[in-house]
Scaffold this motif. Structure first.
Motif, PDB file in Angstrom:
ATOM      1  N   THR A   1       0.841  -1.204   0.000  1.00 39.10           N
ATOM      2  CA  THR A   1       0.000   0.000   0.000  1.00 39.10           C
ATOM      3  C   THR A   1       0.872   1.249   0.000  1.00 39.10           C
ATOM      4  OG1 THR A   1      -0.159   0.139   2.433  1.00 39.10           O
ATOM      5  CG2 THR A   1      -1.815  -1.191   1.290  1.00 39.10           C
ATOM      6  N   ILE A   2       1.999   1.189   0.701  1.00 33.06           N
ATOM      7  CA  ILE A   2       2.915   2.333   0.747  1.00 33.06           C
ATOM      8  C   ILE A   2       3.567   2.541  -0.619  1.00 33.06           C
ATOM      9  CG2 ILE A   2       4.965   3.310   1.848  1.00 33.06           C
ATOM     10  CD1 ILE A   2       2.495   3.124   3.655  1.00 33.06           C
ATOM     11  N   THR A   3       3.917   1.449  -1.289  1.00 32.69           N
ATOM     12  CA  THR A   3       4.559   1.547  -2.610  1.00 32.69           C
ATOM     13  C   THR A   3       3.537   1.700  -3.737  1.00 32.69           C
ATOM     14  OG1 THR A   3       4.598  -0.870  -2.860  1.00 32.69           O
ATOM     15  CG2 THR A   3       6.522   0.162  -1.837  1.00 32.69           C
TER      16      THR A   3
ATOM     17  N   ARG B   1      12.584  -6.934  -0.741  1.00 29.83           N
ATOM     18  CA  ARG B   1      12.664  -6.729  -2.197  1.00 29.83           C
ATOM     19  C   ARG B   1      11.705  -5.627  -2.639  1.00 29.83           C
ATOM     20  NH1 ARG B   1      10.600 -11.212  -6.432  1.00 29.83           N
ATOM     21  NH2 ARG B   1       8.634 -10.400  -5.577  1.00 29.83           N
ATOM     22  N   GLU B   2      10.491  -5.640  -2.093  1.00 30.26           N
ATOM     23  CA  GLU B   2       9.500  -4.620  -2.439  1.00 30.26           C
ATOM     24  C   GLU B   2      10.005  -3.223  -2.067  1.00 30.26           C
ATOM     25  OE1 GLU B   2       5.775  -3.247  -3.867  1.00 30.26           O
ATOM     26  OE2 GLU B   2       6.564  -5.295  -3.912  1.00 30.26           O
ATOM     27  N   VAL B   3      10.565  -3.098  -0.873  1.00 33.79           N
ATOM     28  CA  VAL B   3      11.093  -1.804  -0.426  1.00 33.79           C
ATOM     29  C   VAL B   3      12.270  -1.371  -1.294  1.00 33.79           C
ATOM     30  CG1 VAL B   3      12.257  -0.604   1.477  1.00 33.79           C
ATOM     31  CG2 VAL B   3      10.306  -2.109   1.961  1.00 33.79           C
ATOM     32  N   GLY B   4      13.193  -2.311  -1.553  1.00 27.86           N
ATOM     33  CA  GLY B   4      14.360  -1.990  -2.368  1.00 27.86           C
ATOM     34  C   GLY B   4      13.993  -1.565  -3.775  1.00 27.86           C
TER      35      GLY B   4
ATOM     36  N   PHE C   1      12.542   2.016  -3.748  1.00 32.22           N
ATOM     37  CA  PHE C   1      13.576   3.032  -3.597  1.00 32.22           C
ATOM     38  C   PHE C   1      14.329   3.239  -4.910  1.00 32.22           C
ATOM     39  CE2 PHE C   1      13.493   2.716   1.154  1.00 32.22           C
ATOM     40  CZ  PHE C   1      13.439   4.083   1.400  1.00 32.22           C
ATOM     41  N   ARG C   2      14.621   2.122  -5.595  1.00 33.74           N
ATOM     42  CA  ARG C   2      15.340   2.250  -6.869  1.00 33.74           C
ATOM     43  C   ARG C   2      14.461   2.863  -7.955  1.00 33.74           C
ATOM     44  NH1 ARG C   2      17.265  -2.840  -5.141  1.00 33.74           N
ATOM     45  NH2 ARG C   2      15.663  -3.909  -6.375  1.00 33.74           N
ATOM     46  N   ARG C   3      13.158   2.584  -7.877  1.00 30.38           N
ATOM     47  CA  ARG C   3      12.255   3.044  -8.932  1.00 30.38           C
ATOM     48  C   ARG C   3      11.997   4.540  -8.847  1.00 30.38           C
ATOM     49  NH1 ARG C   3       8.794  -0.863  -8.358  1.00 30.38           N
ATOM     50  NH2 ARG C   3       7.469   0.209  -6.834  1.00 30.38           N
TER      51      ARG C   3
ATOM     52  N   GLY D   1      13.189   6.605  -6.004  1.00 27.42           N
ATOM     53  CA  GLY D   1      13.879   7.068  -4.803  1.00 27.42           C
ATOM     54  C   GLY D   1      13.991   8.573  -4.694  1.00 27.42           C
ATOM     55  N   ASN D   2      14.263   9.249  -5.799  1.00 29.89           N
ATOM     56  CA  ASN D   2      14.458  10.703  -5.765  1.00 29.89           C
ATOM     57  C   ASN D   2      13.151  11.472  -5.594  1.00 29.89           C
ATOM     58  OD1 ASN D   2      17.215  10.398  -6.140  1.00 29.89           O
ATOM     59  ND2 ASN D   2      17.040  10.416  -8.370  1.00 29.89           N
ATOM     60  N   TYR D   3      12.018  10.773  -5.780  1.00 26.78           N
ATOM     61  CA  TYR D   3      10.720  11.448  -5.723  1.00 26.78           C
ATOM     62  C   TYR D   3       9.906  11.053  -4.488  1.00 26.78           C
ATOM     63  CZ  TYR D   3      11.961  12.305 -10.579  1.00 26.78           C
ATOM     64  OH  TYR D   3      12.615  12.685 -11.719  1.00 26.78           O
ATOM     65  N   LEU D   4      10.518  10.279  -3.590  1.00 28.37           N
ATOM     66  CA  LEU D   4       9.820   9.863  -2.386  1.00 28.37           C
ATOM     67  C   LEU D   4       9.620  11.031  -1.429  1.00 28.37           C
ATOM     68  CD1 LEU D   4      11.527   6.464  -1.443  1.00 28.37           C
ATOM     69  CD2 LEU D   4       9.131   6.783  -2.034  1.00 28.37           C
ATOM     70  N   SER D   5       8.437  11.094  -0.833  1.00 28.51           N
ATOM     71  CA  SER D   5       8.231  12.096   0.216  1.00 28.51           C
ATOM     72  C   SER D   5       8.972  11.647   1.472  1.00 28.51           C
ATOM     73  CB  SER D   5       6.738  12.244   0.523  1.00 28.51           C
ATOM     74  OG  SER D   5       6.232  11.043   1.101  1.00 28.51           O
ATOM     75  N   ASP D   6       9.223  12.578   2.355  1.00 33.02           N
ATOM     76  CA  ASP D   6       9.938  12.243   3.594  1.00 33.02           C
ATOM     77  C   ASP D   6       9.168  11.221   4.417  1.00 33.02           C
ATOM     78  OD1 ASP D   6      11.964  13.957   2.935  1.00 33.02           O
ATOM     79  OD2 ASP D   6      11.168  15.641   4.096  1.00 33.02           O
ATOM     80  N   ILE D   7       7.848  11.380   4.494  1.00 35.03           N
ATOM     81  CA  ILE D   7       7.023  10.463   5.290  1.00 35.03           C
ATOM     82  C   ILE D   7       7.023   9.068   4.675  1.00 35.03           C
ATOM     83  CG2 ILE D   7       4.666   9.947   6.013  1.00 35.03           C
ATOM     84  CD1 ILE D   7       4.214  12.923   6.358  1.00 35.03           C
TER      85      ILE D   7
END
Length: 215
Positions: free
Chosen positions: A72-74, A141-144, A147-149, A151-157
């Motif tokens: 849900t987070i991803t 794997r899902e988290v990694g 981040f790779r997909r 990563g630069n556009y992730l919000s801080d939260i």
């Protein structure tokens, strides 16, 4: 009691931009096994051995719930495709429910024999640990990948929540590794250490989960 309160808080905190519903279920399942230890400590369990089969363990449901929460987070969760991850947990609940009522109605059944029960629960614990490792790998794997997909556009939260998930998973893996190491050594002191580690881990995971999930 702490887990139930935190699960309720997370459930009530659920919003579209803060999907904590699955996280509330994760906390509830995580703390449900402690009910068995409460019964054991009060002597109720030894007087009523059928209570060993109460469907409160949830080992096969715990990490799949965290995996679905991670998706849900991803933003990758698709209930039509992902709901099968809960199948093993549902079967686990049904099997233990059947064992509970059978051992309750037939006190002389093999399920109430301490030796047989101990063997079944031991195999169940080892199988559950393998399940934990499998889903830990899926979550990491899902988290990694996320981040790779982007990563630069992730919000801080969002990044904070994913790092928290990764921390929880690694904590559980390290705990299981230490647990099996201590069991192999068969040291009486080791079991005291297991109890201390379990208590510390439970409180840390519950509080950290609630704080990180509500942010």
């Amino acid at each position: 009691m702490l887990g139930i309160v935190l699960a309720l808080v997370l459930y009530l905190a659920h919003r579209r931009d803060r999907p904590t519903g699955l996280l509330a279920l994760f906390v509830l399942v995580y703390c449900s096994e402690s009910f068995i230890y409460v019964l054991a400590g009060t002597g109720v369990l030894s007087a009523n051995p059928f209570l060993w089969w109460l469907p409160v363990y949830g080992y096969l449901l715990l990490l799949p719930l965290l995996y679905l929460y991670t998706r849900t987070i991803t933003r990758q969760l698709d209930w039509a495709k992902d709901r099968w991850h809960l199948l093993a947990g549902v079967l686990e609940f049904l099997v233990f429910t059947g064992f509970f009522f059978y051992s309750l109605l037939k006190p002389t059944s093999l399920l109430n024999d301490p030796s047989f029960r101990g063997q079944v629960l031991t195999y169940y614990a080892y199988t559950s640990n393998l399940w934990l490792v499998v889903y830990s790998c899926l979550i990491l794997r899902e988290v990694g990948q996320h981040f790779r997909r982007i990563g630069n556009y992730l919000s801080d939260i969002e990044a904070q929540r994913l790092r928290w998930i990764r921390f929880i998973v690694w904590s559980l893996l390290v705990y299981v590794l230490i647990l099996h190491t201590i069991q192999l050594l068969k040291s009486p002191l080791g079991y005291q250490l297991i109890n201390f580690m379990s208590a510390a881990l439970n409180v840390s995971v519950l509080l950290y989960t609630a704080i990180s999930g509500i942010k």
